[in-house]
Design a protein around this motif. Structure first.
Motif, mmCIF file in Angstrom:
data_model
loop_
_atom_site.group_PDB
_atom_site.id
_atom_site.type_symbol
_atom_site.label_atom_id
_atom_site.label_comp_id
_atom_site.label_asym_id
_atom_site.label_seq_id
_atom_site.Cartn_x
_atom_site.Cartn_y
_atom_site.Cartn_z
ATOM 1 N N SER A 161 0.846 -1.192 0.000
ATOM 2 C CA SER A 161 0.000 0.000 0.000
ATOM 3 C C SER A 161 0.877 1.236 0.000
ATOM 4 N N VAL A 162 0.221 2.379 -0.088
ATOM 5 C CA VAL A 162 0.893 3.649 0.156
ATOM 6 C C VAL A 162 0.448 4.130 1.531
ATOM 7 N N TYR A 163 1.418 4.437 2.368
ATOM 8 C CA TYR A 163 1.131 4.821 3.745
ATOM 9 C C TYR A 163 1.380 6.323 3.916
ATOM 10 N N PHE A 164 0.381 6.987 4.471
ATOM 11 C CA PHE A 164 0.498 8.425 4.733
ATOM 12 C C PHE A 164 0.426 8.680 6.223
ATOM 13 N N CYS A 165 1.384 9.448 6.711
ATOM 14 C CA CYS A 165 1.340 9.978 8.058
ATOM 15 C C CYS A 165 0.709 11.361 7.986
ATOM 16 N N ALA A 166 -0.036 11.738 8.993
ATOM 17 C CA ALA A 166 -0.669 13.056 9.029
ATOM 18 C C ALA A 166 -0.663 13.582 10.460
ATOM 19 N N SER A 167 -0.856 14.879 10.580
ATOM 20 C CA SER A 167 -0.928 15.481 11.908
ATOM 21 C C SER A 167 -1.946 16.604 11.910
ATOM 22 N N SER A 168 -2.395 16.963 13.102
ATOM 23 C CA SER A 168 -3.309 18.095 13.253
ATOM 24 C C SER A 168 -3.137 18.707 14.629
ATOM 25 N N ASP A 169 -3.533 19.959 14.745
ATOM 26 C CA ASP A 169 -3.513 20.651 16.029
ATOM 27 C C ASP A 169 -4.940 20.652 16.552
ATOM 28 N N SER A 170 -5.300 19.633 17.290
ATOM 29 C CA SER A 170 -6.697 19.485 17.713
ATOM 30 C C SER A 170 -7.073 20.416 18.851
ATOM 31 N N TYR A 171 -6.119 21.215 19.323
ATOM 32 C CA TYR A 171 -6.436 22.173 20.369
ATOM 33 C C TYR A 171 -6.858 23.521 19.795
ATOM 34 N N ARG A 172 -6.765 23.635 18.472
ATOM 35 C CA ARG A 172 -7.166 24.904 17.858
ATOM 36 C C ARG A 172 -8.667 25.100 18.000
ATOM 37 N N VAL A 173 -9.066 26.333 18.200
ATOM 38 C CA VAL A 173 -10.492 26.645 18.268
ATOM 39 C C VAL A 173 -11.122 26.476 16.893
ATOM 40 N N SER A 174 -10.394 26.899 15.867
ATOM 41 C CA SER A 174 -10.865 26.760 14.491
ATOM 42 C C SER A 174 -9.850 25.942 13.709
ATOM 43 N N GLY A 175 -10.343 24.985 12.956
ATOM 44 C CA GLY A 175 -9.426 24.166 12.166
ATOM 45 C C GLY A 175 -8.787 23.048 12.947
ATOM 46 N N ALA A 176 -9.485 22.575 13.973
ATOM 47 C CA ALA A 176 -8.908 21.557 14.839
ATOM 48 C C ALA A 176 -8.636 20.257 14.102
ATOM 49 N N ASN A 177 -9.394 19.991 13.069
ATOM 50 C CA ASN A 177 -9.248 18.710 12.388
ATOM 51 C C ASN A 177 -8.672 18.831 10.996
ATOM 52 N N VAL A 178 -8.008 19.916 10.703
ATOM 53 C CA VAL A 178 -7.334 20.054 9.414
ATOM 54 C C VAL A 178 -6.072 19.218 9.440
ATOM 55 N N LEU A 179 -5.989 18.262 8.541
ATOM 56 C CA LEU A 179 -4.842 17.361 8.499
ATOM 57 C C LEU A 179 -3.758 17.881 7.563
ATOM 58 N N THR A 180 -2.523 17.784 8.037
ATOM 59 C CA THR A 180 -1.353 17.989 7.186
ATOM 60 C C THR A 180 -0.741 16.630 6.945
ATOM 61 N N PHE A 181 -0.579 16.261 5.672
ATOM 62 C CA PHE A 181 -0.078 14.939 5.319
ATOM 63 C C PHE A 181 1.408 14.981 4.977
ATOM 64 N N GLY A 182 2.071 13.861 5.231
ATOM 65 C CA GLY A 182 3.409 13.651 4.713
ATOM 66 C C GLY A 182 3.337 13.236 3.251
ATOM 67 N N ALA A 183 4.499 13.039 2.649
ATOM 68 C CA ALA A 183 4.565 12.729 1.218
ATOM 69 C C ALA A 183 4.246 11.276 0.912
ATOM 70 N N GLY A 184 4.161 10.437 1.907
ATOM 71 C CA GLY A 184 3.792 9.047 1.704
ATOM 72 C C GLY A 184 4.987 8.111 1.608
ATOM 73 N N SER A 185 4.738 6.855 1.959
ATOM 74 C CA SER A 185 5.728 5.786 1.829
ATOM 75 C C SER A 185 5.081 4.639 1.072
ATOM 76 N N ARG A 186 5.659 4.308 -0.072
ATOM 77 C CA ARG A 186 5.104 3.217 -0.886
ATOM 78 C C ARG A 186 5.780 1.927 -0.467
ATOM 79 N N LEU A 187 4.979 0.987 0.020
ATOM 80 C CA LEU A 187 5.510 -0.284 0.513
ATOM 81 C C LEU A 187 4.980 -1.425 -0.330
ATOM 82 N N THR A 188 5.882 -2.261 -0.807
ATOM 83 C CA THR A 188 5.518 -3.453 -1.559
ATOM 84 C C THR A 188 6.009 -4.669 -0.796
ATOM 85 N N VAL A 189 5.102 -5.587 -0.480
ATOM 86 C CA VAL A 189 5.450 -6.807 0.246
ATOM 87 C C VAL A 189 5.317 -7.993 -0.714
ATOM 88 N N LEU A 190 6.413 -8.668 -0.923
ATOM 89 C CA LEU A 190 6.408 -9.780 -1.879
ATOM 90 C C LEU A 190 6.338 -11.126 -1.178
#
Lengths: 113, 116
Positions: free
Chosen positions: B87-116
């Motif tokens: 799959s392609v795995y994405f890490c993300a983060s958010s500042d859930s303590y914000r009054v506005s925009g608590a759930n806005v996610l910032t994503f990383g660039a992703g990691s493509r993993l292939t399992v054979l």
């Protein structure tokens, strides 16, 4: 828990046409509905969001509408351009403090010149 | 530049091997997430953490583990990789303590993993 359905899975339009992507959600307590755009090979990025205290929000060529009674929300893109080609994801959650976004399955939009 | 860094960018892995995907953010966001992206299935939450020292299970946690020793780092470990974890795995983060925009996610660039 929340379940979000998104349609269509693919959408092809001509440049200049409008595009509409629709999502439905199951949890009536959800009140935050963001849309993310993911260009090919890139990370998802927030393009617009709406909270349940408003029915519509616009930002230049994109707009989102929300019907809380029917539990569905839509993304509208007008005057589409080739750079609008991407995968679009809708999502839903509550909007207080820490929440876990539940995403739809995505819509691949292709805008042909 | 503030944001999220993921490593590796891509990896091919033999089934049964152990693998850790790294994720580091410098925005001091309290919440961090791991999603996997599969064609036709969208972004599905694997694990999350609301603050350092706490973690929780998402929609598809089986076969994965996470830790949150500090605010900045949130590694994802596959103890014994299987082909279905390709799959392609994405890490993300958010500042859930914000009054506005608590759930806005910032994503990383992703990691493509292939399992054979």
């Amino acid at each position: 828990g929340e379940n979000v359905e998104q349609h269509p899975s693919t959408l092809s339009v001509q440049e200049g046409d409008s595009a509409v992507i629709k999502c439905t959600y199951s949890d009536s307590a959800s009140n935050y509905f963001p849309w993310y755009k993911q260009e090919l090979g890139k990370r998802p990025q927030l393009i617009i969001d709406i909270r349940s205290n408003v029915g519509e929000k616009k930002d230049q060529r994109i707009a989102v509408t929300l019907n809380k009674t029917a539990k569905h929300f839509s993304l509208h893109i007008t005057e589409t351009q080739p750079e609008d080609s991407a995968v679009y994801f809708c999502a839903a959650s509550k909007d207080t403090g820490f929440q876990k976004l539940v995403f739809g399955t995505g819509t691949r939009l292709l805008v042909s010149p | 530049i503030a944001g999220i860094t993921q490593a590796p960018t891509s990896q091919i892995l033999a089934a049964g091997r152990r693998m850790t995907l790294r994720c580091t953010q410098d925005m001091r966001h309290n919440a961090m997430y791991w999603y996997r992206q599969d064609l036709g299935l969208g972004l599905r939450l694997i694990h999350y953490s609301n603050t350092a020292g706490t973690t929780g299970k998402g929609e598809v946690p089986d076969g994965y583990s996470v830790s949150r020793a500090n605010t900045d780092d949130f590694p994802l470990t596959l103890a014994s990789a299987v082909p279905s974890q390709t799959s392609v795995y994405f890490c993300a983060s958010s500042d859930s303590y914000r009054v506005s925009g608590a759930n806005v996610l910032t994503f990383g660039a992703g990691s493509r993993l292939t399992v054979l």
